[in-house]
Design a protein around this motif. Structure first.
Motif, PDB file in Angstrom:
ATOM      1  N   ASN A   9       0.706  -1.127   0.161  1.00 20.72           N
ATOM      2  CA  ASN A   9       0.010  -0.041  -0.033  1.00 20.72           C
ATOM      3  C   ASN A   9       0.615   1.300  -0.054  1.00 20.72           C
ATOM      4  OD1 ASN A   9      -2.857  -0.906  -0.178  1.00 20.72           O
ATOM      5  ND2 ASN A   9      -2.194  -2.038   1.730  1.00 20.72           N
ATOM      6  N   ARG A  19      -5.389   9.242  -5.166  1.00 17.49           N
ATOM      7  CA  ARG A  19      -6.521   8.475  -4.507  1.00 17.49           C
ATOM      8  C   ARG A  19      -6.521   8.241  -3.138  1.00 17.49           C
ATOM      9  NH1 ARG A  19      -9.245   6.489  -9.260  1.00 17.49           N
ATOM     10  NH2 ARG A  19     -10.358   5.548  -7.648  1.00 17.49           N
ATOM     11  N   THR A  20      -7.633   8.114  -2.525  1.00 19.50           N
ATOM     12  CA  THR A  20      -7.448   7.918  -1.013  1.00 19.50           C
ATOM     13  C   THR A  20      -7.280   6.466  -0.609  1.00 19.50           C
ATOM     14  OG1 THR A  20      -9.938   7.646  -1.061  1.00 19.50           O
ATOM     15  CG2 THR A  20      -8.853   9.987  -0.692  1.00 19.50           C
ATOM     16  N   ALA A  21      -8.193   5.563  -1.487  1.00 17.61           N
ATOM     17  CA  ALA A  21      -7.918   4.133  -1.153  1.00 17.61           C
ATOM     18  C   ALA A  21      -6.634   3.611  -0.871  1.00 17.61           C
ATOM     19  CB  ALA A  21      -8.610   3.250  -2.118  1.00 17.61           C
ATOM     20  N   PRO A  22      -5.443   3.680  -1.502  1.00 18.84           N
ATOM     21  CA  PRO A  22      -4.191   3.349  -1.011  1.00 18.84           C
ATOM     22  C   PRO A  22      -3.845   3.713   0.474  1.00 18.84           C
ATOM     23  CG  PRO A  22      -4.037   3.894  -3.357  1.00 18.84           C
ATOM     24  CD  PRO A  22      -5.260   4.355  -2.814  1.00 18.84           C
ATOM     25  N   GLU A  24      -5.690   4.894   2.925  1.00 19.46           N
ATOM     26  CA  GLU A  24      -6.832   4.261   3.647  1.00 19.46           C
ATOM     27  C   GLU A  24      -6.174   3.047   4.071  1.00 19.46           C
ATOM     28  OE1 GLU A  24     -10.946   4.195   3.156  1.00 19.46           O
ATOM     29  OE2 GLU A  24     -10.932   6.409   2.480  1.00 19.46           O
ATOM     30  N   ALA A  25      -6.078   2.067   2.907  1.00 13.21           N
ATOM     31  CA  ALA A  25      -5.822   0.750   3.351  1.00 13.21           C
ATOM     32  C   ALA A  25      -4.046   0.809   3.663  1.00 13.21           C
ATOM     33  CB  ALA A  25      -5.389  -0.098   1.840  1.00 13.21           C
ATOM     34  N   TYR A  28      -4.690   1.151   7.498  1.00 14.23           N
ATOM     35  CA  TYR A  28      -5.574   0.160   8.135  1.00 14.23           C
ATOM     36  C   TYR A  28      -4.527  -1.041   8.470  1.00 14.23           C
ATOM     37  CZ  TYR A  28      -9.529  -3.272   8.744  1.00 14.23           C
ATOM     38  OH  TYR A  28     -10.308  -4.115   9.099  1.00 14.23           O
ATOM     39  N   LEU A  56      -5.541  12.252   4.407  1.00  9.46           N
ATOM     40  CA  LEU A  56      -7.041  11.685   4.049  1.00  9.46           C
ATOM     41  C   LEU A  56      -8.256  12.697   4.498  1.00  9.46           C
ATOM     42  CD1 LEU A  56      -6.781   7.962   5.218  1.00  9.46           C
ATOM     43  CD2 LEU A  56      -7.288   8.697   3.174  1.00  9.46           C
TER      44      LEU A  56
END
Length: 126
Positions: A9, A19-22, A24-25, A28, A56
């Motif tokens: 990630n 991108r926010t998803a990477p 966030e992952a 996490y 984020l």
């Protein structure tokens, strides 16, 4: 293997910074790695989590409520009760109860904050 997930990630967040998803992952994976180890996060990991959470939050879209729970753990690991309390309060104000599996973890963090809260032990005005 959350450490490997974090590495992947990190790479994805670097390749796709918009991108926010990477991110966030990544937060996490770092949070779960800490939870599984049972050991406080190292200073560099705490900084990485804080930096990604700040990113984020500044992204224009609301960040998921669970990031405040992850931040609570980071601040507990850093020994900053006030920052942990602030993050926990923000989590509790935004969390809708989903997923319910976070409840036990949140309760334990809240108990730690309460047991380390020195402000309640001070006389009024101090």
């Amino acid at each position: 293997d959350y450490a490997s997930c974090a590495s992947i990630n990190r790479f994805l967040a670097g390749q796709f910074p918009e991108r926010t998803a990477p991110r966030e992952a990544l937060v996490y994976a770092l949070w779960l790695d800490r939870a599984m180890s049972g050991e406080p996060s190292a200073g560099a990991t705490r900084k990485e989590i804080r930096t990604n959470i700040a990113s984020l939050r500044s992204g224009g879209q609301p960040a998921p409520a669970w990031i405040d729970l992850a931040l609570t753990q980071v601040e507990i690991d850093a020994g900053d009760v006030d920052a942990a309390r602030t993050a926990m309060t923000r989590f509790e104000s935004r969390w809708d109860g989903q997923p319910p599996s976070l409840r036990d973890y949140a309760v334990e963090l809240a108990r730690w904050i309460e047991s380390h809260d020195t402000s309640a032990a001070l006389p009024p005005g101090k």
